[in-house]
Design a protein around this motif. Structure first.
Motif, mmCIF file in Angstrom:
data_model
loop_
_atom_site.group_PDB
_atom_site.id
_atom_site.type_symbol
_atom_site.label_atom_id
_atom_site.label_comp_id
_atom_site.label_asym_id
_atom_site.label_seq_id
_atom_site.Cartn_x
_atom_site.Cartn_y
_atom_site.Cartn_z
ATOM 1 N N PHE A 209 -30.828 0.801 -21.707
ATOM 2 C CA PHE A 209 -32.153 1.608 -21.308
ATOM 3 C C PHE A 209 -33.230 1.181 -22.086
ATOM 4 N N ALA A 210 -33.259 0.487 -23.082
ATOM 5 C CA ALA A 210 -34.424 -0.009 -23.826
ATOM 6 C C ALA A 210 -35.246 -0.969 -23.280
ATOM 7 N N THR A 211 -34.526 -1.670 -22.231
ATOM 8 C CA THR A 211 -35.119 -2.721 -21.616
ATOM 9 C C THR A 211 -35.833 -2.251 -20.317
ATOM 10 N N LEU A 212 -36.042 -0.723 -19.973
ATOM 11 C CA LEU A 212 -36.620 -0.346 -18.793
ATOM 12 C C LEU A 212 -38.204 0.284 -19.224
ATOM 13 N N PRO A 213 -38.903 0.038 -18.467
ATOM 14 C CA PRO A 213 -40.114 0.787 -18.699
ATOM 15 C C PRO A 213 -39.956 2.456 -18.947
ATOM 16 N N ARG A 214 -40.960 3.126 -19.733
ATOM 17 C CA ARG A 214 -40.585 4.540 -19.885
ATOM 18 C C ARG A 214 -40.220 5.520 -18.812
ATOM 19 N N SER A 215 -41.155 5.476 -17.751
ATOM 20 C CA SER A 215 -41.058 6.125 -16.756
ATOM 21 C C SER A 215 -39.779 5.936 -16.139
ATOM 22 N N GLU A 216 -39.385 4.703 -15.720
ATOM 23 C CA GLU A 216 -38.114 4.505 -15.101
ATOM 24 C C GLU A 216 -37.149 4.957 -15.966
ATOM 25 N N LYS A 217 -36.807 4.636 -17.130
ATOM 26 C CA LYS A 217 -35.864 4.750 -18.101
ATOM 27 C C LYS A 217 -35.588 6.431 -18.167
ATOM 28 N N TYR A 218 -36.536 7.381 -18.135
ATOM 29 C CA TYR A 218 -36.224 8.567 -18.464
ATOM 30 C C TYR A 218 -35.763 9.196 -17.104
ATOM 31 N N LYS A 219 -36.227 9.007 -16.040
ATOM 32 C CA LYS A 219 -36.047 9.628 -14.820
ATOM 33 C C LYS A 219 -34.526 8.901 -14.122
ATOM 34 N N ALA A 220 -34.310 7.747 -14.486
ATOM 35 C CA ALA A 220 -33.093 7.271 -14.010
ATOM 36 C C ALA A 220 -32.170 7.943 -14.992
ATOM 37 N N LYS A 221 -32.368 7.993 -16.072
ATOM 38 C CA LYS A 221 -31.380 8.288 -17.297
ATOM 39 C C LYS A 221 -30.936 10.117 -16.695
ATOM 40 N N ALA A 222 -31.786 10.549 -16.648
ATOM 41 C CA ALA A 222 -31.373 12.162 -16.316
ATOM 42 C C ALA A 222 -30.560 12.027 -14.988
ATOM 43 N N LEU A 223 -30.703 11.466 -13.915
ATOM 44 C CA LEU A 223 -29.573 11.220 -13.090
ATOM 45 C C LEU A 223 -28.284 10.595 -13.471
ATOM 46 N N ILE A 224 -28.428 9.515 -14.040
ATOM 47 C CA ILE A 224 -27.064 8.994 -14.535
ATOM 48 C C ILE A 224 -26.364 10.026 -15.429
ATOM 49 N N ASP A 225 -26.947 10.473 -16.515
ATOM 50 C CA ASP A 225 -26.228 11.238 -17.304
ATOM 51 C C ASP A 225 -25.626 12.508 -16.852
ATOM 52 N N THR A 226 -26.117 12.975 -15.627
ATOM 53 C CA THR A 226 -25.721 14.394 -15.087
ATOM 54 C C THR A 226 -24.732 13.971 -13.828
ATOM 55 N N ALA A 227 -25.442 13.492 -12.446
ATOM 56 C CA ALA A 227 -24.612 13.595 -11.316
ATOM 57 C C ALA A 227 -23.972 12.335 -11.483
ATOM 58 N N VAL A 228 -24.335 11.109 -11.941
ATOM 59 C CA VAL A 228 -23.157 10.001 -11.958
ATOM 60 C C VAL A 228 -21.906 10.437 -12.810
ATOM 61 N N LYS A 229 -22.147 10.962 -14.022
ATOM 62 C CA LYS A 229 -20.936 11.165 -14.749
ATOM 63 C C LYS A 229 -20.005 12.326 -14.257
ATOM 64 N N ARG A 230 -20.836 13.327 -13.622
ATOM 65 C CA ARG A 230 -19.999 14.273 -12.997
ATOM 66 C C ARG A 230 -19.252 13.858 -11.859
ATOM 67 N N ALA A 231 -19.907 12.832 -10.921
ATOM 68 C CA ALA A 231 -19.205 12.377 -9.932
ATOM 69 C C ALA A 231 -18.074 11.709 -10.495
ATOM 70 N N GLY A 232 -18.167 10.949 -11.422
ATOM 71 C CA GLY A 232 -16.748 10.385 -11.990
ATOM 72 C C GLY A 232 -15.770 11.073 -12.491
ATOM 73 N N ASP A 233 -16.067 12.216 -13.145
ATOM 74 C CA ASP A 233 -15.177 13.294 -13.237
ATOM 75 C C ASP A 233 -14.579 13.800 -12.128
ATOM 76 N N GLY A 234 -15.375 13.925 -11.089
ATOM 77 C CA GLY A 234 -14.662 14.592 -9.871
ATOM 78 C C GLY A 234 -13.632 13.563 -9.073
ATOM 79 N N GLY A 235 -13.984 12.063 -9.148
ATOM 80 C CA GLY A 235 -13.173 11.122 -8.560
ATOM 81 C C GLY A 235 -12.177 11.076 -9.548
ATOM 82 N N GLY A 236 -11.883 11.152 -10.801
ATOM 83 C CA GLY A 236 -10.778 11.379 -11.461
ATOM 84 C C GLY A 236 -9.924 12.427 -11.347
ATOM 85 N N ALA A 237 -10.277 13.629 -10.967
ATOM 86 C CA ALA A 237 -9.732 15.043 -10.493
ATOM 87 C C ALA A 237 -9.156 14.750 -9.044
ATOM 88 N N GLY A 238 -10.033 14.106 -8.354
ATOM 89 C CA GLY A 238 -9.282 13.935 -6.903
ATOM 90 C C GLY A 238 -8.022 13.161 -6.998
#
Length: 339
Positions: A209-238
């Protein structure tokens, strides 16, 4: 280091208190709510102390008296901006895929653990003690690696190499568990995975994430750390629900985990190449940058305790200097900080 140390202490205290409570006739259900309450109270005190220390540091002469304006600037935007940033960047899509598969494999191992432990520990108190010691071993191993080896490993293999350590450990672990699904091997795999995750893989991911611009880094990281991780948990549960519905035992979960971990390894290799390419495009040689990042990690992990003591010294010295200026404004002068 602080979070890991807290997890070590928490697992040890929970394990011992549960055993002591059962010995004197107090049920597990009666003591655990009080442990949660004590933990929540301690967390509230810690948050308040951190806010107070941050305010003192920002106001101190060492911090320049006003903080970093660029760092404190609001990014703005909506919740959908993170999704837009991810969809237009192949590098961010690879990060999403890496974390999605990682979360899915973590869920598979969690469900595998539940089935194996249920077969070997029938008593609730025994299971609580077992999980407590497991968490203690996981966090203790993580703390040991963070303090003594994280910086050295990052210097030796770089960010790209660090990204594939945990997939390699996972492949070996699932192969072993498919052949010999025992509690001892399960705990060994979990300890090695947890240690490699928090001491090696996560620092490498943060470097991406250090290679990304500040705005792109924090906006994308908020999605990745929440929706993407929880989707992975849901896939494992399925996957676990499908295996259980088919009436199969725990072994198929391990067999499914092997090819998934192989895909995870390939994604990690691609991320490593993408990281180096982005550094080259930014006209920053990758080896030098990785050495610099590794040096920072060495200071933050191996010298975690010393760094926190240094920050405390900065805050205390800043507070003393401020108090001196109130009594004698002409005597205030900055002095060098020796960490």
């Amino acid at each position: 280091v602080g979070g890991t140390l807290g997890a070590v202490c928490g697992s040890f205290v929970t394990t011992r208190l549960t055993v002591i409570a059962e010995t004197i006739g107090i049920g597990r259900a009666e003591i655990l709510p009080w442990l949660f309450l004590a933990t929540a109270a301690g967390l509230e005190v810690a948050v308040r102390l951190m806010r107070r220390a941050e305010g003192q540091f920002r106001a101190s002469p060492v911090a320049g008296g006003g903080g970093d304006a660029k760092r404190d600037e609001r990014i703005g935007g909506s919740a959908l901006d993170g999704l837009r940033e991810v969809m237009k960047s192949s590098f961010l899509l690879r990060i999403c895929a890496f974390l999605f598969v990682a979360s899915m494999l973590g869920s598979l191992l969690y469900f595998f653990q539940g089935q194996v432990v249920k077969e070997h520990a029938h008593d609730a108190t025994a299971r609580t003690e077992l999980f407590g010691w497991l968490n203690f071993a996981e966090q203790g191993t993580t703390l040991f690696i963070q303090i003594f080896f994280t910086g050295r490993i990052m210097k030796a293999i770089g960010v790209g190499g660090a990204l594939i350590v945990m997939p390699l450990v996972t492949i070996g672990g699932f192969v072993g568990l498919a052949l010999m699904p025992t509690v001892g091997l399960l705990f060994l795999v979990k300890v090695l995975r947890r240690g490699s995750q928090y001491a090696i893989s996560l620092p490498a991911l943060e470097s991406l994430f250090a290679t990304l611009p500040r705005s792109e880094k924090y906006k994308a990281k908020a999605l990745i750390d929440t929706a993407v991780k929880r989707a992975g948990d849901g896939g494992g549960a399925g996957v676990e629900i499908a295996v259980k519905s088919a009436g199969m035992a725990a072994t198929p979960l391990a067999l499914i985990g092997v090819p998934l971990a192989a895909v995870w390894l390939v994604i990690g290799l691609a991320l490593g190449r993408g990281y180096r390419q982005r550094r080259e495009q930014a006209h920053q040689p990758a080896p030098a940058e990785e050495a610099f990042a590794a040096e920072r990690l060495a200071h933050s992990y191996e010298g975690g305790v010393r760094s926190r003591l240094a920050v405390g010294a900065v805050v205390a010295r800043g507070a003393c200097s401020t108090a001196t200026s109130v009594r004698s404004p002409g005597r205030l002068r900055a002095s060098p900080i020796r960490a």
